[in-house]
Structure formats: C-alpha cells, structure tokens
Design an enzyme around this catalytic site. Structure first.
Site, PDB file in Angstrom:
ATOM      1  N   LYS A   1       0.835  -1.201   0.000  1.00  0.00           N
ATOM      2  CA  LYS A   1       0.000   0.000   0.000  1.00  0.00           C
ATOM      3  C   LYS A   1       0.870   1.251   0.000  1.00  0.00           C
ATOM      4  O   LYS A   1       0.606   2.215  -0.734  1.00  0.00           O
ATOM      5  CB  LYS A   1      -0.941  -0.017   1.221  1.00  0.00           C
TER       6      LYS A   1
ATOM      7  N   GLN B   1      -4.459  -1.527   9.688  1.00  0.00           N
ATOM      8  CA  GLN B   1      -4.320  -2.820   9.005  1.00  0.00           C
ATOM      9  C   GLN B   1      -4.912  -3.926   9.885  1.00  0.00           C
ATOM     10  O   GLN B   1      -4.539  -4.072  11.051  1.00  0.00           O
ATOM     11  CB  GLN B   1      -2.832  -3.097   8.705  1.00  0.00           C
TER      12      GLN B   1
ATOM     13  N   ASP C   1     -10.827   3.143   4.476  1.00  0.00           N
ATOM     14  CA  ASP C   1     -11.128   1.720   4.343  1.00  0.00           C
ATOM     15  C   ASP C   1     -12.635   1.472   4.403  1.00  0.00           C
ATOM     16  O   ASP C   1     -13.096   0.380   4.074  1.00  0.00           O
ATOM     17  CB  ASP C   1     -10.452   0.923   5.475  1.00  0.00           C
TER      18      ASP C   1
END
Ligand code: NAD
Length: 299
Positions: free
Chosen positions: A54, A98, A121
C-alpha cells in the site's frame, strides 16, 4: 470454454493513472498533497506485506504516506490515542488500521475512533451504515475493487444471480450490499451453510472470499459463470493461491480472476482512490456531517 482472465493488475494500472492525475490536479489547485496514515500492530508477515504494498502504491501515484507501528502487546488505548492525533492532523487525509488486530483489541472500538471523513477503508460504522443506504463516501476497498473489475470488463450485474461465499465485515457483507444496490439477486454463504454447491451452481456471478484453498471445484460452478476469487492463501510449499481450483474452473467459467493479480491489486487501487477522494473533500470543506466523538458518546 476457457475463461477470459480478469486482469486486476492491468485494470488497476488504468485506474491508478486517473488517480495520479487527480493528485496532480489537487496539488496544482490547492497546494495540498493527499496523505495516508497506516497503522500496523504486531509482526504478522502477511499484514506487513500488504502494508508495504500500500505504501509503495501510494508513492507511485504521488500520495504521501506514513507508517505508525506498534508492538503486538500494545494496549488499545495507545492505538486509539494515535488515531485521535491523526484525526486532528490537517495534513493527514486518510487513516487505515491494518487488520487483523491482535486478539486483545476491540476492533470495532478502534475503527470507530477514526474520523469518518478520513475512514478510507470504509469500516467505521457510519460508513457501513451509509453503504446500507447506498450513500457511502468510502466503499470498502476489496468489494469496491470487485465492482470496478466487473465494470471495466463490461459485465452487468443487474438482475443476475450473485452468490457470495464468505460473510465477513470487510469482504462478504459489503460485497452483498453493493450487489444489492445494483439490483442483483444475492445469496450469501458462510461456514455454516449447508450444501454450498446448491448455491454456487446457481450463480451467474460467483464471488468467493472464504480463505480456504480449493473450496470451489468445477462441479460447483455453472458453465459460463463469472468467477471472482478474493481468497489469498499461502500453501505449505509457499505458493500463493485463492479459494478456487483455478485450473479446473477456468475451463468452465466465462471470466475468472487469477490469484495473484486479480482482486488484490484492485483492493490497493481503490484505497488510493478513496484517499484522494478524502483529500479532495477535506480541501473543499466537504466533511461527512458526523463528529466521531459525538457518535462515540451517543453509544
Ligand atoms: P474471514 O475469516 O473474516 O471470513 C471468512 C468467511 O468465509 C466467513 O464468513 C466464514 O464463515 C466463511 N467460510 C470459511 N470457511 C468456509 C467454508 N468452508 N465454506 C463456506 N464459507 C466459509 O476472512 P476475510 O477477511 O473475509 O478474508 C477471506 C479471504 O479473502 C482470505 O483468504 C483473505 O486473505 C482474502 N482477502 C483478500 C483480499 C484481497 O485484496 N484480495 C482482501 C481481504 C481478504
């Protein structure tokens, strides 16, 4: 029949070119460079690999990124405190935690701390609620990437039978909502589903996100189906495979995604897109109308 490959790497590259142009345009217009903060707790090697991918992808399109690492035994308070600092930092436009977090963390409590306008997200309950109503600003990256893959391939989902195997909060459930929003007929299967094949065989579009290698074999797939493999599994011999018997199913399907090179690159691509959207909205004063502190206090 040999299925057409849905090449997430190539389609992702096309989308990233547009994202990169949006970054340049935003910088020219406002002087602001989109920035993503990534929080990584613990030493899970798969998580580290995803985070590195990422961060590298951010650099490629001109997004700034910062990595905030914590040891596995850190308590949630320290993570939450860092998120609050990042919420207040006007130079950070997107925040990503994450997943998975080590078991002692309350994932929902941590995710709820992220300011909704920085929730790139799309896992904050405000954005999840928006997804239910068809109003979300930040669609969760993996199912969003699947929708884009289908759109780029010109595969219409309206009225189709879509079977989703896997009902997690980050893939299966939001995938189902996105398909429903496009007026597909959706079946969601999970580990307790009896006779999985009964559902998969009906699917015009079969999306599998279970994390079980070879879960889907050719006998479970309708001839001419579109087959999307979200699974990522590391075999004992180090090979990376999805959840689908790729060699078997590709002979029966009309379209199929490879692993690697299918859904994975699309997930990262949509994260970049969401981050730029967040930066564009914040620089134009377009904030989501809910204050996360107020939301937390209301619970
Ligand atoms: P999860 O473990 O949270 O959920 C798995 C889901 O699959 C659950 O709903 C479970 O009930 C269901 N399931 C498990 N075994 C099953 C079985 N035998 N039959 C039917 N259903 C079964 O997993 P997740 O986070 O949703 O991830 C699923 C897979 O997708 C994993 O392999 C993960 O690595 C991968 N993944 C890939 C991407 C990507 O970008 N390509 C992103 C996220 C997750």
């Amino acid at each position: 029949m040999t299925a057409i490959l849905l090449d997430g790497k190539a389609i992702g590259r096309q989308i990233r070119e547009v994202t990169s142009k949006r970054v340049t345009a935003l910088r020219a217009r406002t002087g602001v460079t989109p920035a993503l903060a990534v929080i990584l707790v613990g030493q899970n090697p798969a998580s580290r690999l995803y985070v590195n991918n990422k961060i590298k992808a951010c650099a490629e399109v001109g997004i700034r990124s910062s990595l905030h690492e914590f040891p596995a035994d850190v308590d949630s308070g320290a993570v939450v405190e860092r998120i609050k600092q990042l919420n207040a930092d006007r130079e950070v436009h997107g925040i990503l935690v994450q997943l998975p977090l080590p078991a002692h963390h309350d994932i929902h409590a941590v995710l709820r701390t992220i300011a909704v306008e920085k929730d790139v997200d799309g896992f904050h309950l405000y954005n999840v609620g928006g997804l239910v109503l068809g109003e979300t600003v930040f669609p969760p990256c993996t199912p969003y990437g699947v929708m884009k893959l289908l759109d780029f391939a010109g595969i219409d989902v309206t009225g189709k039978n879509v079977t989703i195997v896997g009902a997690s909060n980050i893939v299966g459930k939001p995938m189902a909502l996105m398909m429903l929003a496009r007026e597909a007929t959706v079946a969601i299967c999970h580990v307790r589903t009896r006779d999985l094949a009964q559902y998969t065989i009906l699917a015009d579009i079969l999306i599998v996100a279970a994390g079980v290698p070879n879960l889907i074999i050719p006998q479970m797939v309708r001839s001419g189906a579109v087959v999307i493999d979200v699974g990522i599994n590391r075999l004992p011999d180090r090979r990376l495979v999805g959840d689908i018997d790729f060699e078997g199913v590709r002979k029966k399907a009309a379209y199929i995604t490879p692993v690697p090179g299918g859904v994975g690159p699309m997930t990262v691509t949509m994260l970049l897109e969401n981050t730029v959207t967040a930066a564009e909205r914040q620089t134009s004063g377009l904030h989501a109308p809910v204050d996360p502190e107020a939301l937390a206090q209301a619970e």
